[in-house]
Design an enzyme around this catalytic site. Sequence first.
Site, PDB file in Angstrom:
ATOM      1  N   TRP A   1      63.516 -30.753 -22.841  1.00 36.10           N
ATOM      2  CA  TRP A   1      64.948 -30.208 -22.790  1.00 36.10           C
ATOM      3  C   TRP A   1      64.806 -29.101 -23.702  1.00 36.10           C
ATOM      4  CZ3 TRP A   1      66.686 -31.585 -18.245  1.00 36.10           C
ATOM      5  CH2 TRP A   1      66.405 -32.840 -17.743  1.00 36.10           C
TER       6      TRP A   1
ATOM      7  N   ASP B   1      71.985 -29.457 -28.734  1.00 33.76           N
ATOM      8  CA  ASP B   1      72.142 -30.314 -27.380  1.00 33.76           C
ATOM      9  C   ASP B   1      72.006 -31.675 -28.246  1.00 33.76           C
ATOM     10  OD1 ASP B   1      71.719 -31.896 -25.281  1.00 33.76           O
ATOM     11  OD2 ASP B   1      69.857 -30.632 -24.749  1.00 33.76           O
TER      12      ASP B   1
ATOM     13  N   LYS C   1      74.280 -39.662 -20.179  1.00 38.04           N
ATOM     14  CA  LYS C   1      73.343 -40.520 -21.261  1.00 38.04           C
ATOM     15  C   LYS C   1      74.378 -41.273 -21.935  1.00 38.04           C
ATOM     16  CE  LYS C   1      70.061 -38.138 -19.738  1.00 38.04           C
ATOM     17  NZ  LYS C   1      69.777 -36.553 -20.307  1.00 38.04           N
TER      18      LYS C   1
HETATM   19  C1  PLP Z   1      69.094 -35.211 -19.672  1.00 37.17           C
HETATM   20  C2  PLP Z   1      69.231 -34.342 -20.605  1.00 37.17           C
HETATM   21  C3  PLP Z   1      69.438 -32.817 -20.351  1.00 37.17           C
HETATM   22  C4  PLP Z   1      69.739 -32.285 -19.088  1.00 37.17           C
HETATM   23  O1  PLP Z   1      70.858 -32.887 -18.741  1.00 37.17           O
HETATM   24  P1  PLP Z   1      71.544 -32.660 -17.100  1.00 37.17           P
HETATM   25  O2  PLP Z   1      72.842 -32.921 -17.273  1.00 37.17           O
HETATM   26  O3  PLP Z   1      70.747 -33.034 -15.985  1.00 37.17           O
HETATM   27  O4  PLP Z   1      71.561 -31.031 -16.984  1.00 37.17           O
HETATM   28  C5  PLP Z   1      69.402 -32.101 -21.414  1.00 37.17           C
HETATM   29  N1  PLP Z   1      69.136 -32.138 -22.531  1.00 37.17           N
HETATM   30  C6  PLP Z   1      68.905 -33.551 -22.950  1.00 37.17           C
HETATM   31  C7  PLP Z   1      68.525 -33.942 -24.240  1.00 37.17           C
HETATM   32  C8  PLP Z   1      68.732 -34.675 -22.103  1.00 37.17           C
HETATM   33  O5  PLP Z   1      68.509 -35.893 -22.121  1.00 37.17           O
END
Ligand code: PLP
Length: 356
Positions: free
Chosen positions: A102, A169, A193
Site C-alpha cells: 500500500w 495511511d 478495515k
Molecule cells: C486496504 C488498504 C488500502 C486500500 O484501501 P481501498 O479502500 O481498497 O482503496 C490502503 N492502505 C492500506 C494500509 C490498506 O490496508
Amino acid sequence: MKKHNYSAGPCILPQEVFEKSAQAILDFNNSGLSILEISHRSKDFVAVMDEARALVLELLNLEGKGYEVLFLGGGASLEFLMVPYNLMKVDGKAAYLDTGTWASGAIKEAKHFGETVVVASSKSENYNHIPKGYTIPADADYFHCTSNNTIFGTQMKSFPEVNVPLVCDMSSDIFSRVLDFSKFDLIYAGAQKNMGPAGATLVVVKTEILGKTGRTIPSILDYKQHVDKESMYNTPPVFPVYASLLTLQWLKKIGGIAAIEKINEAKANLLYTEIDRNPLFKGAAVKEDRSNMNVTFLLNDDAHQEKFDAMWKAAGISGLPGHRSVGGYRASMYNALPLESVQVLVDVMQELEKNI
Ligand SMILES: *Cc1c(COP(=O)(O)O)cnc(C)c1O
C-alpha cells in the site's frame, strides 16, 4: 452459526452494528423510510454525518485542535493521489517511507505530481520489517507513512519527529491503539478495515496545511471544498457513514481507544505467544515490528497444510489464508474480533501439534 472472522477487509464489525444497520435499512429512526432512500440533506442524515464527524475527533482526542473530518468515496487508494494533489507544491517534493504494497501504491501516485523521495524501503526483505534510522529531507512538503502494513503484518510502533507535515495511511489500525494523533497533520483510512463497511474513506486533516500548493485542484479532489461543505460537497456514502457511526458509538461505549487497545494487546499476545511456542509455526514479520492487527505466520512444514486447513475450517474460522505475497496465514484481528475467537485459533494450533 456466526464464524470467527479473520478477514483482512472488509472485516468483522460488532454484532450490534450489523443489527442496527439492518434495522435502519428497513425503517430508519421510525421514519417509515429506509436509510437507503432518504436525502443526504435530510435532517436525520445530516445529524448522522455531524455526529460521526464529531465522534471521530472525540475518540482521537483532536477536538478544538484545528482538524476537520471528511467521509469521502474512492477508498484509501484515491487518497494516494489526493494527498499529493493537495499537499505537494508545484515544483515541490514529498518524502515517503516504503513499508509495503500500500505504501508503494501511494508512492506510485505521488510521482505523478512531483519529486518523490523514498527515504527508506524494506522491499528487498519482502517488507518483513519497518525501516528505521532514515532521514527526511527538511524541504519536503510532507512525509507520508503507513502505520500498519495489512499484507505483511508489520506495524510502526513509533513515528519519526518531523518538521514537515506528517501524513499517515492508518487504514488498517485506526482506532486500535492510543497515539498522540495531534502529531499527524493528515490521517486517512478506508472504512472497511476497522470502522465500517466498504465505500467510505475517513480523512482527518489539520486545515492549516491546505491551500498552499499553487496548484489548481479539481473540486471533487480538493480537500478544502469538502471541508467547506462539511463533507457534503456531493452525495456522501450515506450507508457506510451510518454504519461507521454505529461502530464509533460502540467503541465509545466500551471505553474508547484506550479500552480497545488493551483487548487488542491481549489478542496479539495470545496468538504470538502460541506462534513462538508451537514448533509447527513461525511468524513472518520481524518481532519488534509485529502488527497487533494483522498477524502473519507460516507452517514450518507445508506437509501439514491440508490438515491444519481442515481443522480451522471445522472450528468455524473464516478468512485465515495469507496474502499471496507472503503465503501461509494471516489472522486479521480488528477491533470487533473477540478474544474468544483468538482462543479458538490457538486451540486449533495446539490440536494440530498433538495430532502430528
Ligand atoms: C486496504 C488498504 C488500502 C486500500 O484501501 P481501498 O479502500 O481498497 O482503496 C490502503 N492502505 C492500506 C494500509 C490498506 O490496508
